[in-house]
Design a protein around this motif. Sequence first.
Motif, PDB file in Angstrom:
ATOM      1  N   GLN A  67       0.826  -1.210   0.000  1.00 33.17           N
ATOM      2  CA  GLN A  67       0.000   0.000   0.000  1.00 33.17           C
ATOM      3  C   GLN A  67       0.862   1.263   0.000  1.00 33.17           C
ATOM      4  OE1 GLN A  67      -3.275   0.325  -0.401  1.00 33.17           O
ATOM      5  NE2 GLN A  67      -3.478  -1.879  -0.579  1.00 33.17           N
ATOM      6  N   LEU A  68       1.971   1.215   0.713  1.00 36.18           N
ATOM      7  CA  LEU A  68       2.893   2.351   0.788  1.00 36.18           C
ATOM      8  C   LEU A  68       3.502   2.640  -0.578  1.00 36.18           C
ATOM      9  CD1 LEU A  68       4.188   4.304   2.888  1.00 36.18           C
ATOM     10  CD2 LEU A  68       6.050   2.653   3.056  1.00 36.18           C
ATOM     11  N   VAL A  69       3.977   1.608  -1.256  1.00 39.86           N
ATOM     12  CA  VAL A  69       4.571   1.786  -2.579  1.00 39.86           C
ATOM     13  C   VAL A  69       3.518   2.270  -3.570  1.00 39.86           C
ATOM     14  CG1 VAL A  69       5.618   0.559  -4.531  1.00 39.86           C
ATOM     15  CG2 VAL A  69       6.453   0.163  -2.211  1.00 39.86           C
ATOM     16  N   LYS A  70       2.340   1.666  -3.536  1.00 41.33           N
ATOM     17  CA  LYS A  70       1.251   2.055  -4.447  1.00 41.33           C
ATOM     18  C   LYS A  70       0.875   3.523  -4.262  1.00 41.33           C
ATOM     19  CE  LYS A  70      -3.267   0.984  -4.076  1.00 41.33           C
ATOM     20  NZ  LYS A  70      -4.467   0.163  -3.914  1.00 41.33           N
ATOM     21  N   ALA A  71       0.734   3.950  -3.010  1.00 42.12           N
ATOM     22  CA  ALA A  71       0.351   5.337  -2.733  1.00 42.12           C
ATOM     23  C   ALA A  71       1.475   6.297  -3.116  1.00 42.12           C
ATOM     24  CB  ALA A  71      -0.005   5.492  -1.263  1.00 42.12           C
ATOM     25  N   ASN A  72       2.729   5.908  -2.878  1.00 39.51           N
ATOM     26  CA  ASN A  72       3.851   6.771  -3.261  1.00 39.51           C
ATOM     27  C   ASN A  72       3.904   6.970  -4.766  1.00 39.51           C
ATOM     28  OD1 ASN A  72       5.588   7.828  -1.114  1.00 39.51           O
ATOM     29  ND2 ASN A  72       5.675   5.693  -0.471  1.00 39.51           N
ATOM     30  N   VAL A  73       3.673   5.917  -5.528  1.00 38.11           N
ATOM     31  CA  VAL A  73       3.670   6.025  -6.985  1.00 38.11           C
ATOM     32  C   VAL A  73       2.525   6.933  -7.433  1.00 38.11           C
ATOM     33  CG1 VAL A  73       3.254   4.713  -9.122  1.00 38.11           C
ATOM     34  CG2 VAL A  73       4.851   3.846  -7.399  1.00 38.11           C
ATOM     35  N   GLN A  74       1.367   6.766  -6.823  1.00 44.32           N
ATOM     36  CA  GLN A  74       0.204   7.572  -7.185  1.00 44.32           C
ATOM     37  C   GLN A  74       0.447   9.055  -6.888  1.00 44.32           C
ATOM     38  OE1 GLN A  74      -3.400   6.523  -5.094  1.00 44.32           O
ATOM     39  NE2 GLN A  74      -4.668   7.086  -6.843  1.00 44.32           N
ATOM     40  N   VAL A  75       0.991   9.361  -5.730  1.00 40.18           N
ATOM     41  CA  VAL A  75       1.259  10.758  -5.365  1.00 40.18           C
ATOM     42  C   VAL A  75       2.396  11.319  -6.216  1.00 40.18           C
ATOM     43  CG1 VAL A  75       2.049  12.273  -3.497  1.00 40.18           C
ATOM     44  CG2 VAL A  75       0.320  10.543  -3.032  1.00 40.18           C
ATOM     45  N   ALA A  76       3.419  10.528  -6.489  1.00 35.94           N
ATOM     46  CA  ALA A  76       4.522  10.991  -7.340  1.00 35.94           C
ATOM     47  C   ALA A  76       4.022  11.294  -8.752  1.00 35.94           C
ATOM     48  CB  ALA A  76       5.633   9.946  -7.381  1.00 35.94           C
ATOM     49  N   TRP A  77       3.114  10.455  -9.252  1.00 39.08           N
ATOM     50  CA  TRP A  77       2.523  10.704 -10.576  1.00 39.08           C
ATOM     51  C   TRP A  77       1.745  12.016 -10.559  1.00 39.08           C
ATOM     52  CZ3 TRP A  77       2.915   9.076 -15.402  1.00 39.08           C
ATOM     53  CH2 TRP A  77       1.907   9.411 -16.302  1.00 39.08           C
ATOM     54  N   GLU A  78       1.021  12.241  -9.491  1.00 39.60           N
ATOM     55  CA  GLU A  78       0.231  13.479  -9.365  1.00 39.60           C
ATOM     56  C   GLU A  78       1.137  14.702  -9.367  1.00 39.60           C
ATOM     57  OE1 GLU A  78      -3.072  15.505  -9.481  1.00 39.60           O
ATOM     58  OE2 GLU A  78      -3.270  13.377  -9.059  1.00 39.60           O
ATOM     59  N   VAL A  79       2.238  14.609  -8.659  1.00 40.19           N
ATOM     60  CA  VAL A  79       3.175  15.740  -8.571  1.00 40.19           C
ATOM     61  C   VAL A  79       3.903  15.932  -9.893  1.00 40.19           C
ATOM     62  CG1 VAL A  79       5.298  16.517  -7.440  1.00 40.19           C
ATOM     63  CG2 VAL A  79       3.465  15.538  -6.082  1.00 40.19           C
ATOM     64  N   GLY A  80       4.214  14.842 -10.591  1.00 39.56           N
ATOM     65  CA  GLY A  80       5.014  14.921 -11.805  1.00 39.56           C
ATOM     66  C   GLY A  80       4.255  15.255 -13.067  1.00 39.56           C
TER      67      GLY A  80
END
Length: 158
Positions: A67-80
């Motif tokens: 869940q941590l990795v999934k959420a980090n990827v999702q937030v990083a995509w949002e920021v990028g």
Amino acid sequence: MKNRFLANLLLTFIWVALTGSFTIANILFGFILSYFVLFIITRGSGRARYFKLVPKLIGFFFYFLYQLVKANVQVAWEVGTPKLHMTPGIVGVPLDVQSDAQITLLANMITLTPGTLSLDVSEDKKVLYVYSMYITNREEFIREIKNGFEKRILEISS
């Protein structure tokens, strides 16, 4: 249960001392090996809670990591990306966990996952209010928390 865990650690340290290899892999192997040795030795004694709890704890850890990795990827995509895909909102999640420790663990697991934040618990401790950056379907969000973190916390604490 505490005695079995201490025996598991003691056997692990004996394994590490006998092999002379103080690597993470050898320590982990020693822990797993001593876990199975203890399981075989105490089989049929009727006190198997430790042997049921350890796999659940490991499963909980890896679920949280996923869940941590999934959420980090999702937030990083949002920021990028230049376009915002957020649908933020606050949801009241009905609780099945009852003790303060269970509620605290659930709230912390939610808060530690990027993009979500536990805001408050109702006075009667039956609802946890959670903010999320991505709420497309409230029922699905609630189901994900209940079938994810909350279900695993209940399994561990039962």
